[in-house]
Enzyme design. Structure first.
Site, PDB file in Angstrom:
ATOM      1  CB  ALA A   1      -0.943  -0.008   1.206  1.00  0.00           C
ATOM      2  CD  GLU A   2       2.077   1.068   3.928  1.00  0.00           C
ATOM      3  OE1 GLU A   2       1.263   0.937   4.843  1.00  0.00           O
ATOM      4  OE2 GLU A   2       2.538   0.101   3.267  1.00  0.00           O
TER       5      GLU A   2
ATOM      6  NE  ARG B   1      -5.173  -4.832   2.494  1.00  0.00           N
ATOM      7  CZ  ARG B   1      -5.613  -3.652   2.060  1.00  0.00           C
ATOM      8  NH1 ARG B   1      -6.677  -3.098   2.634  1.00  0.00           N
ATOM      9  NH2 ARG B   1      -5.009  -3.047   1.054  1.00  0.00           N
TER      10      ARG B   1
ATOM     11  CB  ALA C   1      -8.301   1.498  -7.583  1.00  0.00           C
TER      12      ALA C   1
ATOM     13  CG  ASP D   1      -2.730   1.672  -2.238  1.00  0.00           C
ATOM     14  OD1 ASP D   1      -3.221   1.979  -1.137  1.00  0.00           O
ATOM     15  OD2 ASP D   1      -2.394   0.502  -2.528  1.00  0.00           O
TER      16      ASP D   1
END
Length: 322
Positions: free
Chosen positions: A42-43, A174, A261, A263
Protein backbone atom coordinates in the site's frame (compact mmCIF):
# COMPACT_ATOMS: atom_id res chain seq x y z
CA UNK A 1 3.75 22.28 6.31
CA UNK A 2 7.46 22.10 6.72
CA UNK A 3 9.60 21.94 3.59
CA UNK A 4 13.04 21.19 2.25
CA UNK A 5 15.66 23.74 1.26
CA UNK A 6 15.02 23.18 -2.47
CA UNK A 7 11.36 24.16 -2.00
CA UNK A 8 9.96 20.94 -3.42
CA UNK A 9 7.33 19.15 -1.36
CA UNK A 10 8.69 15.90 0.05
CA UNK A 11 6.63 12.94 1.22
CA UNK A 12 7.94 10.10 3.34
CA UNK A 13 6.10 6.83 3.87
CA UNK A 14 6.86 3.50 5.51
CA UNK A 15 5.39 0.02 5.44
CA UNK A 16 5.74 -3.47 4.05
CA UNK A 17 6.10 -4.18 0.35
CA UNK A 18 5.94 -7.82 -0.74
CA UNK A 19 6.68 -9.83 -3.81
CA UNK A 20 3.50 -10.33 -5.82
CA UNK A 21 2.68 -13.39 -7.90
CA UNK A 22 -0.45 -13.04 -10.02
CA UNK A 23 -2.27 -15.22 -12.48
CA UNK A 24 -2.21 -13.81 -16.00
CA UNK A 25 -5.58 -15.30 -16.86
CA UNK A 26 -9.03 -15.48 -15.29
CA UNK A 27 -9.61 -18.41 -13.00
CA UNK A 28 -8.37 -20.07 -9.86
CA UNK A 29 -4.65 -20.37 -9.14
CA UNK A 30 -5.15 -24.11 -8.90
CA UNK A 31 -5.52 -24.18 -12.68
CA UNK A 32 -3.32 -21.23 -13.68
CA UNK A 33 -1.03 -22.00 -16.59
CA UNK A 34 1.10 -18.87 -16.30
CA UNK A 35 2.10 -16.51 -13.50
CA UNK A 36 3.69 -13.06 -13.45
CA UNK A 37 6.07 -11.80 -10.77
CA UNK A 38 5.95 -8.25 -9.44
CA UNK A 39 5.74 -6.33 -6.18
CA UNK A 40 3.03 -4.58 -4.21
CA UNK A 41 2.42 -2.75 -0.95
CA UNK A 42 0.00 0.00 0.00
CA UNK A 43 2.61 2.56 1.02
CA UNK A 44 5.00 1.92 -1.87
CA UNK A 45 2.03 2.02 -4.24
CA UNK A 46 1.27 5.53 -2.96
CA UNK A 47 4.95 6.47 -3.18
CA UNK A 48 5.15 5.39 -6.82
CA UNK A 49 1.87 7.13 -7.60
CA UNK A 50 3.16 10.37 -6.07
CA UNK A 51 6.46 10.17 -7.92
CA UNK A 52 4.66 9.77 -11.24
CA UNK A 53 2.74 12.92 -10.37
CA UNK A 54 5.99 14.83 -9.87
CA UNK A 55 6.30 14.65 -6.09
CA UNK A 56 9.66 13.99 -4.42
CA UNK A 57 9.04 10.94 -2.22
CA UNK A 58 10.90 8.46 -0.02
CA UNK A 59 9.80 4.98 1.08
CA UNK A 60 11.10 2.95 4.02
CA UNK A 61 10.53 -0.77 4.50
CA UNK A 62 12.39 -3.90 5.57
CA UNK A 63 13.06 -6.72 3.12
CA UNK A 64 14.66 -10.13 3.46
CA UNK A 65 18.15 -11.01 2.33
CA UNK A 66 16.77 -12.82 -0.71
CA UNK A 67 16.08 -12.28 -4.42
CA UNK A 68 12.51 -11.12 -3.72
CA UNK A 69 13.78 -8.42 -1.38
CA UNK A 70 16.23 -7.29 -4.05
CA UNK A 71 13.35 -7.15 -6.51
CA UNK A 72 11.25 -5.02 -4.17
CA UNK A 73 14.04 -2.47 -3.66
CA UNK A 74 14.99 -2.41 -7.34
CA UNK A 75 11.43 -1.94 -8.65
CA UNK A 76 10.60 0.93 -6.30
CA UNK A 77 13.93 2.62 -6.89
CA UNK A 78 13.47 2.28 -10.65
CA UNK A 79 10.32 4.40 -10.36
CA UNK A 80 12.37 7.31 -9.02
CA UNK A 81 11.47 6.83 -5.37
CA UNK A 82 14.17 7.30 -2.74
CA UNK A 83 14.40 3.86 -1.10
CA UNK A 84 15.45 3.33 2.53
CA UNK A 85 15.50 -0.45 2.80
CA UNK A 86 17.09 -2.24 5.76
CA UNK A 87 17.91 -5.84 4.82
CA UNK A 88 16.88 -8.42 7.42
CA UNK A 89 19.04 -11.54 7.26
CA UNK A 90 16.80 -13.40 9.70
CA UNK A 91 13.41 -13.13 7.97
CA UNK A 92 12.09 -13.56 4.41
CA UNK A 93 10.49 -11.01 2.16
CA UNK A 94 6.70 -11.34 2.34
CA UNK A 95 4.71 -12.80 -0.54
CA UNK A 96 1.20 -12.31 -1.84
CA UNK A 97 -0.66 -14.26 -4.49
CA UNK A 98 -3.40 -12.69 -6.58
CA UNK A 99 -5.98 -14.49 -8.67
CA UNK A 100 -8.81 -13.17 -10.83
CA UNK A 101 -11.56 -15.55 -9.85
CA UNK A 102 -13.93 -13.95 -12.38
CA UNK A 103 -13.68 -11.10 -14.86
CA UNK A 104 -14.87 -8.69 -12.15
CA UNK A 105 -13.48 -10.22 -8.94
CA UNK A 106 -9.97 -10.51 -7.50
CA UNK A 107 -8.78 -12.52 -4.50
CA UNK A 108 -5.49 -11.88 -2.68
CA UNK A 109 -3.69 -14.40 -0.47
CA UNK A 110 -0.97 -13.18 1.92
CA UNK A 111 2.10 -15.03 3.20
CA UNK A 112 3.58 -12.42 5.50
CA UNK A 113 3.63 -13.88 9.04
CA UNK A 114 7.13 -13.34 10.45
CA UNK A 115 8.24 -11.52 7.31
CA UNK A 116 11.05 -8.99 7.22
CA UNK A 117 8.52 -6.23 6.61
CA UNK A 118 6.61 -7.10 9.75
CA UNK A 119 9.81 -6.64 11.77
CA UNK A 120 10.00 -2.90 11.03
CA UNK A 121 11.06 -1.10 14.22
CA UNK A 122 11.43 2.52 15.43
CA UNK A 123 15.22 2.35 15.15
CA UNK A 124 14.88 1.71 11.40
CA UNK A 125 13.68 5.31 10.89
CA UNK A 126 16.68 7.52 10.02
CA UNK A 127 17.36 10.71 12.01
CA UNK A 128 15.86 13.78 10.33
CA UNK A 129 14.08 11.72 7.68
CA UNK A 130 10.61 12.64 8.90
CA UNK A 131 11.51 16.04 10.30
CA UNK A 132 12.71 17.28 6.90
CA UNK A 133 9.53 16.19 5.11
CA UNK A 134 6.43 18.14 4.22
CA UNK A 135 4.14 15.16 4.68
CA UNK A 136 4.18 11.71 6.30
CA UNK A 137 1.84 9.11 4.83
CA UNK A 138 1.05 5.91 6.75
CA UNK A 139 -1.61 3.22 6.74
CA UNK A 140 -3.40 0.96 9.17
CA UNK A 141 -1.82 -2.10 7.57
CA UNK A 142 1.53 -1.36 9.24
CA UNK A 143 -0.14 -0.91 12.62
CA UNK A 144 -1.59 -4.42 12.50
CA UNK A 145 1.47 -6.28 11.18
CA UNK A 146 3.24 -6.66 14.53
CA UNK A 147 3.98 -4.89 17.79
CA UNK A 148 7.31 -3.58 16.48
CA UNK A 149 5.75 -2.29 13.25
CA UNK A 150 3.04 -0.55 15.27
CA UNK A 151 5.70 1.02 17.47
CA UNK A 152 7.56 2.24 14.38
CA UNK A 153 4.39 3.75 12.99
CA UNK A 154 3.57 5.44 16.28
CA UNK A 155 7.10 6.81 16.59
CA UNK A 156 6.91 8.18 13.04
CA UNK A 157 3.66 9.96 13.81
CA UNK A 158 5.05 11.41 17.04
CA UNK A 159 8.12 12.71 15.25
CA UNK A 160 6.01 14.20 12.44
CA UNK A 161 3.70 15.93 14.91
CA UNK A 162 6.65 17.39 16.83
CA UNK A 163 8.19 18.70 13.61
CA UNK A 164 4.97 20.18 12.21
CA UNK A 165 4.96 17.70 9.34
CA UNK A 166 1.48 17.03 7.93
CA UNK A 167 0.24 13.50 8.70
CA UNK A 168 -1.94 11.53 6.28
CA UNK A 169 -3.44 8.23 7.39
CA UNK A 170 -5.24 5.65 5.25
CA UNK A 171 -7.27 3.28 7.44
CA UNK A 172 -6.73 0.45 4.93
CA UNK A 173 -8.20 -2.25 7.18
CA UNK A 174 -7.16 -5.84 6.41
CA UNK A 175 -9.31 -8.44 8.15
CA UNK A 176 -6.57 -11.02 7.55
CA UNK A 177 -4.36 -9.14 10.04
CA UNK A 178 -6.82 -8.64 12.89
CA UNK A 179 -10.56 -8.92 13.60
CA UNK A 180 -12.56 -5.72 13.40
CA UNK A 181 -13.18 -5.51 17.13
CA UNK A 182 -9.47 -5.68 17.87
CA UNK A 183 -8.36 -3.41 15.03
CA UNK A 184 -10.94 -0.65 15.56
CA UNK A 185 -9.44 1.01 18.67
CA UNK A 186 -5.92 0.82 17.24
CA UNK A 187 -6.94 2.42 13.96
CA UNK A 188 -9.05 5.06 15.71
CA UNK A 189 -6.08 6.14 17.83
CA UNK A 190 -3.94 6.57 14.71
CA UNK A 191 -6.68 8.39 12.80
CA UNK A 192 -7.13 10.85 15.65
CA UNK A 193 -3.44 11.75 15.44
CA UNK A 194 -3.58 12.49 11.69
CA UNK A 195 -4.40 15.67 9.79
CA UNK A 196 -5.98 13.92 6.80
CA UNK A 197 -7.75 10.55 7.07
CA UNK A 198 -8.72 8.30 4.15
CA UNK A 199 -11.14 5.38 4.28
CA UNK A 200 -14.24 3.78 2.84
CA UNK A 201 -17.55 3.68 4.70
CA UNK A 202 -16.83 0.31 6.30
CA UNK A 203 -13.41 1.43 7.51
CA UNK A 204 -14.75 4.70 8.92
CA UNK A 205 -17.39 2.65 10.70
CA UNK A 206 -14.62 0.70 12.45
CA UNK A 207 -13.31 3.91 13.99
CA UNK A 208 -16.61 4.87 15.59
CA UNK A 209 -19.05 1.94 15.56
CA UNK A 210 -22.65 3.07 15.20
CA UNK A 211 -21.77 6.58 14.04
CA UNK A 212 -22.45 7.75 10.49
CA UNK A 213 -19.63 9.16 8.39
CA UNK A 214 -20.49 12.80 9.11
CA UNK A 215 -20.46 12.18 12.85
CA UNK A 216 -17.20 10.24 12.60
CA UNK A 217 -15.68 13.13 10.66
CA UNK A 218 -16.74 15.58 13.37
CA UNK A 219 -15.14 13.40 16.04
CA UNK A 220 -11.89 13.23 14.07
CA UNK A 221 -11.85 17.02 13.70
CA UNK A 222 -12.44 17.39 17.43
CA UNK A 223 -9.35 15.23 17.98
CA UNK A 224 -7.28 17.63 15.85
CA UNK A 225 -7.71 16.44 12.25
CA UNK A 226 -8.75 18.74 9.44
CA UNK A 227 -10.50 16.51 6.91
CA UNK A 228 -11.87 13.05 6.29
CA UNK A 229 -11.70 11.75 2.72
CA UNK A 230 -14.33 9.11 2.02
CA UNK A 231 -13.48 6.68 -0.78
CA UNK A 232 -16.62 5.39 -2.49
CA UNK A 233 -15.08 3.47 -5.38
CA UNK A 234 -17.33 3.55 -8.42
CA UNK A 235 -19.58 6.04 -6.61
CA UNK A 236 -16.87 8.68 -6.38
CA UNK A 237 -15.56 10.34 -3.24
CA UNK A 238 -16.32 13.02 -0.68
CA UNK A 239 -14.34 15.21 1.71
CA UNK A 240 -15.82 16.12 5.07
CA UNK A 241 -14.50 19.41 6.46
CA UNK A 242 -15.65 21.65 9.27
CA UNK A 243 -17.26 24.15 6.91
CA UNK A 244 -18.64 21.91 4.16
CA UNK A 245 -18.82 18.54 2.44
CA UNK A 246 -17.34 18.36 -1.06
CA UNK A 247 -18.29 15.50 -3.37
CA UNK A 248 -17.09 14.35 -6.77
CA UNK A 249 -18.32 11.57 -9.06
CA UNK A 250 -16.14 8.69 -10.20
CA UNK A 251 -14.85 8.40 -13.74
CA UNK A 252 -16.10 5.43 -15.73
CA UNK A 253 -13.47 3.10 -17.15
CA UNK A 254 -13.29 -0.54 -18.19
CA UNK A 255 -11.76 -2.03 -15.05
CA UNK A 256 -9.18 -4.80 -15.41
CA UNK A 257 -7.81 -4.93 -11.85
CA UNK A 258 -9.12 -2.78 -8.98
CA UNK A 259 -6.40 -3.72 -6.48
CA UNK A 260 -4.27 -0.63 -5.85
CA UNK A 261 -6.92 1.84 -7.04
CA UNK A 262 -7.38 3.19 -3.53
CA UNK A 263 -3.64 3.82 -3.22
CA UNK A 264 -3.59 5.66 -6.55
CA UNK A 265 -6.54 7.73 -5.32
CA UNK A 266 -4.60 8.69 -2.19
CA UNK A 267 -1.55 9.64 -4.27
CA UNK A 268 -3.68 11.87 -6.46
CA UNK A 269 -5.31 13.59 -3.51
CA UNK A 270 -2.06 14.16 -1.63
CA UNK A 271 -0.28 15.50 -4.70
CA UNK A 272 -3.08 18.04 -5.10
CA UNK A 273 -2.86 18.96 -1.41
CA UNK A 274 0.88 19.60 -1.74
CA UNK A 275 0.30 21.72 -4.84
CA UNK A 276 -2.29 23.84 -3.05
CA UNK A 277 -5.23 22.74 -5.21
CA UNK A 278 -8.75 23.27 -3.93
CA UNK A 279 -10.58 20.35 -2.35
CA UNK A 280 -12.70 19.95 -5.49
CA UNK A 281 -9.62 19.90 -7.70
CA UNK A 282 -7.93 17.35 -5.44
CA UNK A 283 -10.93 15.05 -5.68
CA UNK A 284 -11.05 15.29 -9.47
CA UNK A 285 -7.39 14.32 -9.68
CA UNK A 286 -7.76 11.58 -7.08
CA UNK A 287 -10.73 10.04 -8.87
CA UNK A 288 -8.85 10.17 -12.16
CA UNK A 289 -5.86 8.40 -10.59
CA UNK A 290 -8.06 5.74 -9.03
CA UNK A 291 -9.88 5.13 -12.29
CA UNK A 292 -6.73 4.86 -14.39
CA UNK A 293 -5.15 2.48 -11.89
CA UNK A 294 -7.96 0.02 -12.66
CA UNK A 295 -7.22 -0.14 -16.36
CA UNK A 296 -4.32 -2.61 -16.18
CA UNK A 297 -3.07 -5.53 -14.06
CA UNK A 298 -0.80 -5.06 -11.07
CA UNK A 299 -0.95 -2.96 -7.92
CA UNK A 300 0.73 0.21 -9.24
CA UNK A 301 1.73 -0.27 -12.87
CA UNK A 302 -1.21 1.73 -14.23
CA UNK A 303 -0.85 4.69 -11.85
CA UNK A 304 -0.93 7.76 -14.11
CA UNK A 305 1.29 10.74 -14.74
CA UNK A 306 -0.04 14.29 -14.88
CA UNK A 307 0.04 14.02 -18.67
CA UNK A 308 -2.10 10.87 -18.52
CA UNK A 309 -4.62 12.66 -16.30
CA UNK A 310 -4.75 15.67 -18.59
CA UNK A 311 -5.45 13.38 -21.53
CA UNK A 312 -8.23 11.62 -19.63
CA UNK A 313 -9.86 14.82 -18.40
CA UNK A 314 -9.04 17.06 -21.34
CA UNK A 315 -11.22 17.99 -24.30
CA UNK A 316 -9.70 15.25 -26.44
CA UNK A 317 -10.75 12.69 -23.79
CA UNK A 318 -10.33 9.95 -26.38
CA UNK A 319 -8.72 6.85 -24.87
CA UNK A 320 -7.14 6.07 -28.25
CA UNK A 321 -3.89 7.97 -28.86
CA UNK A 322 -3.37 8.68 -32.57
Amino acid sequence: MSGRDDGRPRVVTLGETMALVRATEIGSLRHAGALALGIGGAESNVAIGLRRLGVDVSWLGRVGDDPLGERVAREIRAEGVDVRCPVDADAPTGLMLKERTTASATAVLYYRAGSAGSRLAPEDIPPGWIEEASLLHVSGITALLSDSARSALSAAIDRAAAAGTTIAFDVNFRSSLAPAGEAGPVLRDLAERADVVFGNAEEIGLLHPGADVEDAAARLRAAGGSELVLKRGSDGAAVFRADRVVEAPALRVDAVDTVGAGDAFVAGYLSGLLEGLSVSERLVRANACGAMACTGPGDWESSPTLRDIARLLGPEGDPVRR
